[in-house]
Scaffold this motif. Structure first.
Motif, PDB file in Angstrom:
ATOM      1  N   GLU A  96      45.668  -3.808  38.599  1.00  0.00           N
ATOM      2  CA  GLU A  96      46.003  -2.700  37.690  1.00  0.00           C
ATOM      3  C   GLU A  96      46.222  -3.211  36.264  1.00  0.00           C
ATOM      4  O   GLU A  96      45.769  -2.584  35.297  1.00  0.00           O
ATOM      5  N   HIS A  99      42.874  -3.675  34.575  1.00  0.00           N
ATOM      6  CA  HIS A  99      42.296  -2.432  34.037  1.00  0.00           C
ATOM      7  C   HIS A  99      42.923  -2.097  32.681  1.00  0.00           C
ATOM      8  O   HIS A  99      42.223  -1.720  31.739  1.00  0.00           O
ATOM      9  N   HIS A 104      39.852  -0.492  30.293  1.00  0.00           N
ATOM     10  CA  HIS A 104      38.902   0.281  31.079  1.00  0.00           C
ATOM     11  C   HIS A 104      39.224   1.771  30.971  1.00  0.00           C
ATOM     12  O   HIS A 104      40.385   2.163  30.948  1.00  0.00           O
ATOM     13  N   PRO A 106      38.806   5.260  32.841  1.00  0.00           N
ATOM     14  CA  PRO A 106      38.441   5.796  34.153  1.00  0.00           C
ATOM     15  C   PRO A 106      37.363   6.874  34.033  1.00  0.00           C
ATOM     16  O   PRO A 106      37.278   7.580  33.031  1.00  0.00           O
ATOM     17  N   PHE A 122      37.666   4.312  38.576  1.00  0.00           N
ATOM     18  CA  PHE A 122      36.932   3.487  37.625  1.00  0.00           C
ATOM     19  C   PHE A 122      35.524   3.263  38.152  1.00  0.00           C
ATOM     20  O   PHE A 122      35.262   3.359  39.347  1.00  0.00           O
ATOM     21  N   GLN A 126      33.636  -1.703  36.381  1.00  0.00           N
ATOM     22  CA  GLN A 126      35.013  -1.924  35.959  1.00  0.00           C
ATOM     23  C   GLN A 126      35.872  -2.431  37.118  1.00  0.00           C
ATOM     24  O   GLN A 126      36.743  -3.274  36.915  1.00  0.00           O
ATOM     25  N   GLU A 127      35.621  -1.940  38.322  1.00  0.00           N
ATOM     26  CA  GLU A 127      36.354  -2.436  39.487  1.00  0.00           C
ATOM     27  C   GLU A 127      36.030  -3.911  39.735  1.00  0.00           C
ATOM     28  O   GLU A 127      36.919  -4.707  40.042  1.00  0.00           O
ATOM     29  N   ALA A 130      37.867  -5.936  37.129  1.00  0.00           N
ATOM     30  CA  ALA A 130      39.299  -6.029  37.425  1.00  0.00           C
ATOM     31  C   ALA A 130      39.544  -6.984  38.592  1.00  0.00           C
ATOM     32  O   ALA A 130      40.520  -7.741  38.581  1.00  0.00           O
TER      33      ALA A 130
END
Length: 187
Positions: A96, A99, A104, A106, A122, A126-127, A130
């Motif tokens: 978290e 992000h 980032h 969402p 996301f 982006q995931e 992260a």
């Protein structure tokens, strides 16, 4: 992931360790890092949820969520699922924080009736970023290389850093440490 991201993440992790006065051989504390960043960690127990909602989130559907970021007036807060193991909570919090630090955006944002913004969903990229960022902070490549070269197993390395064996195996594989170790032993 975008070109150069992995190297950037490793450098960011090294810089954060330096700021917090941590060597590559010690566990990274995501709670201390959140405090350093000015991000509030919300205690699930004091959220004031009705008993049936708290039970749903921590017993009935405890695997339905890991952590959640909220933002109000430019201030971020993170709540981590208290039903999960310490190793998972460490990773989820760092994920978290990644992000947030990576700014980032969402793909979907929900707003509660009181106006509280809940960030969610996301993009896959982006995931992945992260995930890599969190792994870089929690398991620095130099540190896992040193321990692996001393014959430590993924489970032993995970214990030293306070993370799961699965995360350690992922980092050993994805950073190329295990390939590098095989090449060294083949000489």
């Amino acid at each position: 992931m975008r070109r150069g991201f992995k190297a950037q993440a490793e450098r960011s992790a090294a810089a954060a360790r330096q700021v917090l006065g941590l060597s590559v051989n010690v566990p990274f504390d995501p709670w201390a890092y959140a405090k350093h960043l000015g991000i509030i960690i919300l205690d699930f127990e004091v959220l004031g949820l009705p008993a049936n909602a708290a039970r749903q989130l921590t017993v009935t559907d405890q695997d339905g969520w890991s952590a959640m970021t909220i933002q109000e007036d430019g201030v971020f807060g993170v709540v981590v699922n208290p039903a999960h193991a310490d190793t998972r909570r460490r990773y989820d919090l760092m994920h978290e924080l990644a992000h947030i630090e990576l700014k980032h955006v969402p793909a979907r944002v929900e707003v509660s009736p009181s106006g509280l913004m809940l960030l969610s969903d996301f993009s896959d990229e982006q995931e992945q970023e992260a995930d890599w960022y969190a792994g870089s902070f929690l398991l620095p490549r130099d540190g896992i290389f040193r321990l692996r070269s001393r014959g430590k197993s993924a489970a032993e390395i995970g214990i030293q850093y306070g993370v799961s064996k699965a995360l350690c195996e992922y980092r050993l594989r994805m950073t190329g440490v295990d390939i590098q170790m095989r090449r060294v032993s083949d000489r």
